[in-house]
Design an enzyme around this catalytic site. Structure first.
Site, PDB file in Angstrom:
ATOM      1  N   GLU A  77       0.797  -1.227   0.000  1.00 14.78           N
ATOM      2  CA  GLU A  77       0.000   0.000   0.000  1.00 14.78           C
ATOM      3  C   GLU A  77       0.831   1.280   0.000  1.00 14.78           C
ATOM      4  O   GLU A  77       0.786   2.046   0.968  1.00 14.78           O
ATOM      5  CB  GLU A  77      -0.976   0.006   1.187  1.00 14.78           C
ATOM      6  CG  GLU A  77      -1.887  -1.216   1.227  1.00 14.78           C
ATOM      7  CD  GLU A  77      -2.858  -1.196   2.409  1.00 14.78           C
ATOM      8  OE1 GLU A  77      -2.689  -0.367   3.307  1.00 14.78           O
ATOM      9  OE2 GLU A  77      -3.782  -2.019   2.412  1.00 14.78           O
TER      10      GLU A  77
ATOM     11  N   GLU B  88      -5.461  -8.578   1.005  1.00 16.60           N
ATOM     12  CA  GLU B  88      -6.137  -8.200   2.250  1.00 16.60           C
ATOM     13  C   GLU B  88      -7.608  -7.948   1.965  1.00 16.60           C
ATOM     14  O   GLU B  88      -7.946  -7.288   0.976  1.00 16.60           O
ATOM     15  CB  GLU B  88      -5.572  -6.901   2.857  1.00 16.60           C
ATOM     16  CG  GLU B  88      -4.206  -7.017   3.444  1.00 16.60           C
ATOM     17  CD  GLU B  88      -3.714  -5.709   4.070  1.00 16.60           C
ATOM     18  OE1 GLU B  88      -4.548  -4.873   4.491  1.00 16.60           O
ATOM     19  OE2 GLU B  88      -2.484  -5.534   4.120  1.00 16.60           O
TER      20      GLU B  88
HETATM   21  O1  IFM Z   1      -4.200  -2.944   9.313  1.00 13.19           O
HETATM   22  C1  IFM Z   1      -4.138  -2.430   8.014  1.00 13.19           C
HETATM   23  C2  IFM Z   1      -2.981  -3.046   7.254  1.00 13.19           C
HETATM   24  O2  IFM Z   1      -1.775  -2.839   7.903  1.00 13.19           O
HETATM   25  C3  IFM Z   1      -2.888  -2.437   5.884  1.00 13.19           C
HETATM   26  N1  IFM Z   1      -4.144  -2.496   5.190  1.00 13.19           N
HETATM   27  C4  IFM Z   1      -5.327  -2.052   5.891  1.00 13.19           C
HETATM   28  C5  IFM Z   1      -5.415  -2.704   7.246  1.00 13.19           C
HETATM   29  C6  IFM Z   1      -6.661  -2.211   8.005  1.00 13.19           C
HETATM   30  O3  IFM Z   1      -6.594  -0.844   8.184  1.00 13.19           O
END
Ligand code: IFM
Length: 445
Positions: free
Chosen positions: A170, A353
């Site tokens: 990210e 994710e």
């Molecule tokens: O916890 C975070 C993760 O580190 C990166 N993506 C989003 C998640 C939730 O905010």
């Protein structure tokens, strides 16, 4: 509802579709004394930055409990585990490897391999060594080259142990939240800084990807991006244009240079003083072909036109939301994947994710998080729908294996499918985790 159910002919029901769980170093490891300080240590120590005033010094104590955690991962029956490497745990300031830190990950990777659990390793999930930030961090072009050097040394040290490398997690968050909005470490706040950090992060990605392909040719090597699809509040052309502008700024900014070798057209709209320094050849480095694209998806944002900023987010007051205030809108997951597929020549996609923060309660040894389970059910169906529309997706990771340090929210928001009692460090698989396990197992019959 206590189960996850998908149509029997779904790609997600095939055994070679990878299901996993994900974590990140700073969010779970603790044991800060055995690594160098990072920007998140400094940020946490700055009053007012973390909602509950907490830090990552202990977190889930994973460095001491990793063997139990590997058993926990195994008990969920997942095919893969996505973790990140703490750069300040494996490297000293002089650029040499910290062997104790490297050995920690080697034993973890070996234990996972022995259990036939695939390892998806991210090299940078936001924990920049503080000494690098002291030299300008991601505003300093040199940081991209330091990152490539770290990628080189660590991928050689891990030889043959890693199934997949992602360079960055990210970069939107590292650049925009960290250097432009100032709500993540290092807490800097200027548009020009956000744009420059983004460019240097993408450059770091491109340089490191080339190194990973050379050192670890059998791994799937790629990048993880987060996407928050942008919708117009109305069909009014001004709102539609606002949503498109926001999409360029928050989403396309990170994928288009990587897949097409150019920034979105709205780059030209930046004020001269906000434009990042770009050197000849940078975009060719950045667009090094990916073996896979990691997609992180949680929610969408709705926009309306705004004379001052071009676009303004609209609070969807009546919409269902998770405990962190993010709208639950699974259709955006399908729309996102289909539109990426239409717009780009995508490499194979992994959902690296997806998950939800919920207000969990541990009662009598049970966390009955049916709200999170419903989120997973709806999002897996949304993913199934995108695949049926032609998107190639090869894997899915639940965020997160366990509750952990949720950045500026501290420990107030729980994303795990496993509950963590931060006093006793006891882990309890939630109802959603049991359903995820049962669903994964059901594919094997
Ligand atoms: O916890 C975070 C993760 O580190 C990166 N993506 C989003 C998640 C939730 O905010």
């Amino acid at each position: 509802m206590k189960t996850i159910q998908l149509p029997k002919d779904s790609r997600l029901c095939q055994r070679d579709f990878i299901f996993g769980v994900a974590t990140a170093s700073f969010q779970i490891e603790g044991s800060a004394e055995s690594r160098l300080p990072c920007i998140w240590d400094t940020f946490c120590a700055t009053p007012g930055k973390i909602r509950d005033g907490s830090n990552g010094l202990v977190a889930c104590d994973h460095v001491n409990r990793w063997q139990d955690d590997v058993q926990l991962i195994q008990s969920l029956g997942v095919d893969a585990y996505r973790l990140s490497i703490s750069w300040p745990r494996v490297m000293y300031q002089d650029g040499s490897l910290n062997q104790a830190g490297v050995d920690f990950y080697i034993q973890l990777l070996d234990a996972l391999k022995a259990l036939k659990i695939k390892t998806f390793v991210t090299l940078y999930h936001w924990d920049l060594p503080q000494y690098i930030e002291d030299q300008g961090g991601w505003l300093n072009r040199q940081t991209a080259y330091l990152f490539a050097d770290y990628a080189d040394k660590i991928s050689r040290a891990f030889a043959g142990r890693v199934d997949s490398y992602a360079t960055l997690n990210e970069p939107f968050c590292s650049s925009y939240l960290g250097y432009e909005a100032g709500i993540h470490a290092p807490g800097k706040q200027q548009k020009a800084w956000g744009r420059q950090a983004a460019h240097h992060l993408l450059l770091a990605h491109g340089l490191a990807l080339k190194v990973l392909k050379k050192n670890s040719p059998d791994s799937l090597n790629g990048l993880v991006l987060n996407f928050t699809p942008c919708y117009a509040q109305t069909e009014d052309p001004a709102d539609v244009a606002a949503a498109q502008l926001a999409d360029d700024y928050f989403n396309q900014w990170y994928i288009k240079p990587v897949l097409d070798g150019e920034y979105p057209q709205s780059f030209a709209l930046l004020n001269e003083q906000d434009k990042p320094g770009i050197e000849p050849g940078d975009l060719a480095i950045i667009s090094e072909p990916l073996d896979f694209l990691g997609v992180n998806f949680y929610t969408r944002t709705v926009y309306q036109a705004c004379a001052e900023h071009g676009f303004a987010p609209v609070d969807m007051v009546d919409a269902p939301k998770t405990d962190i205030g993010w709208e639950i809108y699974p259709q955006a997951f399908t729309d996102l994947l289909v539109s990426l597929h239409q717009q780009y020549q995508l490499p194979p996609v992994y959902i690296t994710e997806n998950g939800a923060a919920m207000d969990d309660k541990l009662i009598g040894g049970v966390v009955n998080d049916e709200d999170r389970l419903a989120y997973y059910q709806a999002h897996l169906l949304a993913l199934d729908s995108a695949i049926r529309q032609g998107v190639r997706v090869d894997g899915y990771f639940a965020w997160s294996l366990m509750d952990n340090f949720e950045w500026a929210e501290g420990y107030l928001k729980r994303f795990g499918i496993v509950y963590v009692d931060y006093v006793t460090q006891q882990r309890t698989i939630k109802t959603s985790g049991l359903a995820y396990r049962d669903f994964i197992q059901s594919r094997r019959r």
